[in-house]
Write a protein that holds these residues in place. Sequence first.
Motif, PDB file in Angstrom:
ATOM      1  N   THR A  66     -73.259 -66.890  -4.838  1.00  0.00           N
ATOM      2  CA  THR A  66     -72.223 -67.484  -4.006  1.00  0.00           C
ATOM      3  C   THR A  66     -72.319 -66.630  -2.677  1.00  0.00           C
ATOM      4  N   ASP A  67     -71.705 -67.020  -1.439  1.00  0.00           N
ATOM      5  CA  ASP A  67     -71.683 -66.362  -0.220  1.00  0.00           C
ATOM      6  C   ASP A  67     -70.724 -65.219  -0.437  1.00  0.00           C
ATOM      7  N   TYR A  68     -69.694 -65.269  -1.380  1.00  0.00           N
ATOM      8  CA  TYR A  68     -68.453 -64.319  -1.602  1.00  0.00           C
ATOM      9  C   TYR A  68     -69.142 -63.330  -2.256  1.00  0.00           C
ATOM     10  N   ALA A  69     -70.074 -63.462  -3.261  1.00  0.00           N
ATOM     11  CA  ALA A  69     -70.635 -62.600  -3.977  1.00  0.00           C
ATOM     12  C   ALA A  69     -71.610 -61.808  -3.154  1.00  0.00           C
ATOM     13  N   PHE A  70     -72.161 -62.498  -2.209  1.00  0.00           N
ATOM     14  CA  PHE A  70     -73.041 -61.863  -1.093  1.00  0.00           C
ATOM     15  C   PHE A  70     -72.089 -61.009  -0.041  1.00  0.00           C
ATOM     16  N   LEU A  71     -71.157 -61.517   0.088  1.00  0.00           N
ATOM     17  CA  LEU A  71     -70.137 -60.615   1.134  1.00  0.00           C
ATOM     18  C   LEU A  71     -69.737 -59.296   0.684  1.00  0.00           C
ATOM     19  N   ALA A  72     -69.564 -59.203  -0.900  1.00  0.00           N
ATOM     20  CA  ALA A  72     -69.057 -58.228  -1.382  1.00  0.00           C
ATOM     21  C   ALA A  72     -70.157 -56.964  -1.278  1.00  0.00           C
ATOM     22  N   LYS A  73     -71.394 -57.499  -1.218  1.00  0.00           N
ATOM     23  CA  LYS A  73     -72.432 -56.144  -0.952  1.00  0.00           C
ATOM     24  C   LYS A  73     -72.968 -56.007   0.442  1.00  0.00           C
ATOM     25  N   THR A  74     -72.286 -56.876   1.572  1.00  0.00           N
ATOM     26  CA  THR A  74     -72.557 -56.160   3.008  1.00  0.00           C
ATOM     27  C   THR A  74     -71.847 -55.166   3.239  1.00  0.00           C
ATOM     28  N   ASP A  75     -72.166 -54.480   4.275  1.00  0.00           N
ATOM     29  CA  ASP A  75     -71.227 -53.361   5.055  1.00  0.00           C
ATOM     30  C   ASP A  75     -70.805 -53.429   6.084  1.00  0.00           C
ATOM     31  N   ALA A  76     -70.629 -54.783   6.598  1.00  0.00           N
ATOM     32  CA  ALA A  76     -69.829 -55.165   7.667  1.00  0.00           C
ATOM     33  C   ALA A  76     -69.983 -56.460   8.031  1.00  0.00           C
ATOM     34  N   MET A  77     -69.085 -57.174   8.804  1.00  0.00           N
ATOM     35  CA  MET A  77     -68.833 -58.539   9.075  1.00  0.00           C
ATOM     36  C   MET A  77     -68.666 -58.833  10.526  1.00  0.00           C
ATOM     37  N   ILE A  78     -69.278 -60.167  10.967  1.00  0.00           N
ATOM     38  CA  ILE A  78     -69.447 -60.440  12.186  1.00  0.00           C
ATOM     39  C   ILE A  78     -68.856 -61.767  12.086  1.00  0.00           C
ATOM     40  N   THR A  79     -67.697 -62.346  12.964  1.00  0.00           N
ATOM     41  CA  THR A  79     -67.270 -63.264  12.803  1.00  0.00           C
ATOM     42  C   THR A  79     -66.586 -63.921  14.111  1.00  0.00           C
ATOM     43  N   ASP A  80     -65.646 -64.938  14.183  1.00  0.00           N
ATOM     44  CA  ASP A  80     -64.847 -65.179  15.303  1.00  0.00           C
ATOM     45  C   ASP A  80     -63.272 -65.676  15.156  1.00  0.00           C
ATOM     46  N   TYR A  81     -63.418 -66.831  14.839  1.00  0.00           N
ATOM     47  CA  TYR A  81     -61.954 -67.513  14.381  1.00  0.00           C
ATOM     48  C   TYR A  81     -61.958 -68.200  12.917  1.00  0.00           C
ATOM     49  N   SER A  82     -62.868 -67.522  12.142  1.00  0.00           N
ATOM     50  CA  SER A  82     -62.728 -67.957  10.720  1.00  0.00           C
ATOM     51  C   SER A  82     -61.708 -67.477   9.892  1.00  0.00           C
ATOM     52  N   SER A  83     -61.343 -67.901   8.854  1.00  0.00           N
ATOM     53  CA  SER A  83     -60.284 -67.553   7.839  1.00  0.00           C
ATOM     54  C   SER A  83     -61.056 -66.369   7.134  1.00  0.00           C
ATOM     55  N   VAL A  84     -62.462 -66.436   6.823  1.00  0.00           N
ATOM     56  CA  VAL A  84     -63.038 -65.595   6.003  1.00  0.00           C
ATOM     57  C   VAL A  84     -62.818 -64.020   6.543  1.00  0.00           C
ATOM     58  N   VAL A  85     -62.405 -63.961   7.520  1.00  0.00           N
ATOM     59  CA  VAL A  85     -62.083 -62.678   8.196  1.00  0.00           C
ATOM     60  C   VAL A  85     -60.961 -61.901   7.412  1.00  0.00           C
ATOM     61  N   MET A  86     -59.872 -62.766   6.959  1.00  0.00           N
ATOM     62  CA  MET A  86     -58.812 -62.586   6.179  1.00  0.00           C
ATOM     63  C   MET A  86     -58.962 -61.999   5.007  1.00  0.00           C
ATOM     64  N   ASP A  87     -60.104 -62.633   4.421  1.00  0.00           N
ATOM     65  CA  ASP A  87     -60.650 -62.287   2.822  1.00  0.00           C
ATOM     66  C   ASP A  87     -61.409 -61.021   2.931  1.00  0.00           C
ATOM     67  N   TYR A  88     -62.241 -60.947   4.023  1.00  0.00           N
ATOM     68  CA  TYR A  88     -63.020 -59.786   4.181  1.00  0.00           C
ATOM     69  C   TYR A  88     -62.565 -58.321   4.330  1.00  0.00           C
ATOM     70  N   LEU A  89     -61.368 -58.574   4.965  1.00  0.00           N
ATOM     71  CA  LEU A  89     -60.333 -57.331   5.131  1.00  0.00           C
ATOM     72  C   LEU A  89     -60.328 -56.921   4.092  1.00  0.00           C
ATOM     73  N   LEU A  90     -60.305 -57.332   2.800  1.00  0.00           N
ATOM     74  CA  LEU A  90     -59.897 -56.584   1.374  1.00  0.00           C
ATOM     75  C   LEU A  90     -61.039 -55.734   1.125  1.00  0.00           C
ATOM     76  N   THR A  91     -62.429 -55.974   1.948  1.00  0.00           N
ATOM     77  CA  THR A  91     -63.368 -55.049   1.478  1.00  0.00           C
ATOM     78  C   THR A  91     -63.371 -53.548   2.250  1.00  0.00           C
ATOM     79  N   GLN A  92     -62.438 -53.443   3.062  1.00  0.00           N
ATOM     80  CA  GLN A  92     -62.015 -52.495   3.873  1.00  0.00           C
ATOM     81  C   GLN A  92     -63.462 -51.906   4.592  1.00  0.00           C
ATOM     82  N   LYS A  93     -64.134 -52.760   4.827  1.00  0.00           N
ATOM     83  CA  LYS A  93     -65.484 -52.448   5.803  1.00  0.00           C
ATOM     84  C   LYS A  93     -65.308 -52.865   7.472  1.00  0.00           C
ATOM     85  N   PRO A  94     -66.222 -52.409   8.112  1.00  0.00           N
ATOM     86  CA  PRO A  94     -65.929 -52.764   9.572  1.00  0.00           C
ATOM     87  C   PRO A  94     -66.180 -54.379   9.803  1.00  0.00           C
ATOM     88  N   ILE A  95     -65.356 -54.650  10.853  1.00  0.00           N
ATOM     89  CA  ILE A  95     -65.486 -56.121  11.455  1.00  0.00           C
ATOM     90  C   ILE A  95     -65.575 -56.154  12.877  1.00  0.00           C
TER      91      ILE A  95
END
Length: 384
Positions: free
Chosen positions: A272-301
């Motif tokens: 799944t894309d969330y299993a993938f997100l867990a293994k990334t080192d940072a995220m780029i987004t804009d106005y998507s709610s996924v950023v609120m979830d990605y905060l849990l990884t404590q990785k750069p945004i």
Amino acid sequence: MLLIKKLLGVLLRFFGLQNIILIEAEPTKRENTEAVLGEILRRGWGRRYRIILYANAPEALVHLRTNRVSVIKRPTYGDNRAAFWQMWWLRLRSVMIIDENLQAKKNDPKTIHVFLSHGSCVKRIREYYNCKPDTDYMLNQSEFWKPINEYQLKIPRERLVTLGFPRNDILFSSPLDPTELFGKRFEKIVAWYPTFRQHPNRRGDGQFHGSFSIPVIHDEAAAQKINEYAAKYNVLLVLKPHPVQDVAYLKDLQLDHLIMVNDQFFLEHQTTDYAFLAKTDAMITDYSSVVMDYLLTQKPIALTFEDYEQYKEQIGFAIDMELLRSCATILDTPEDFDAFFRDLVSGNDPLRERRLELMHLTNQYTDGHSTERVVDWLETLLDK
């Protein structure tokens, strides 16, 4: 036909509800329901209940079928009448309905209707998407979101239950090896998840009329430039456009450090894309709610806000976007990616503390056990 259904409904209610749990399970839109389904099956609910999964593409769920788990098609325009009657009957007799995207209206007031949500409201959605009035409970990410969800989704605050989102648990313990997806190792992997800008199924509110489908990448030259910066630091940038976004102008690009994936990519790799997100080192987004979830990884945004003023005027936001801006790097041009990749590879992260503050504000639980909490709660509802 409507009168017949009403009369049958009144008659069947005398016989009470059956031990049926009806669960929405769209193959590419079921992060929360998939997590809950896995947990209830582990707890042996199949011995007590008949579990029925419904989806527009049920053929993708055949591997879940057992003698107590059925898979049916969600009827849509053009399907035969029998499919609609089947869905109507199930909505009438189910003891519980669980969904997270297109909600199914319950036909008996005693049925418990639980909306797992598909994300906290960053964008304004009040004018085009709301909870069905018969929703008994909706999952809530933290107390911060209660007044926002109440207004945007038109659901009474007392129906909001703060337990965290089950889909986020995998961000803490994903078994995925990224090399299985991409065939080689990179210094860092960055996920780029832009939200939609032109939605094909909306008119007026909820439709953005900006110039470009993907921020910053306005043409092939911009894509080539970003790819060069990523290659410079051996960073893989994985762009996953919103499922409804038209990105035909990017599909022919053949780049080695900037690649584009979709939901089908993760299905083909049985992840799944969330299993993938867990293994990334940072995220780029804009106005998507996924950023609120990605905060849990404590990785750069990082955020691409080049069309912020247009987006604010045409669609609008449900929250004060300065909360996000204050804890993320802003990428407005291809050249901005150079510094972002450099800081990422070197470990320079000056906004970490601000991200942690926002994480705790927008996520009540940061322990990776939301699925257990939600299923414990569902059990108490059913026991009543």
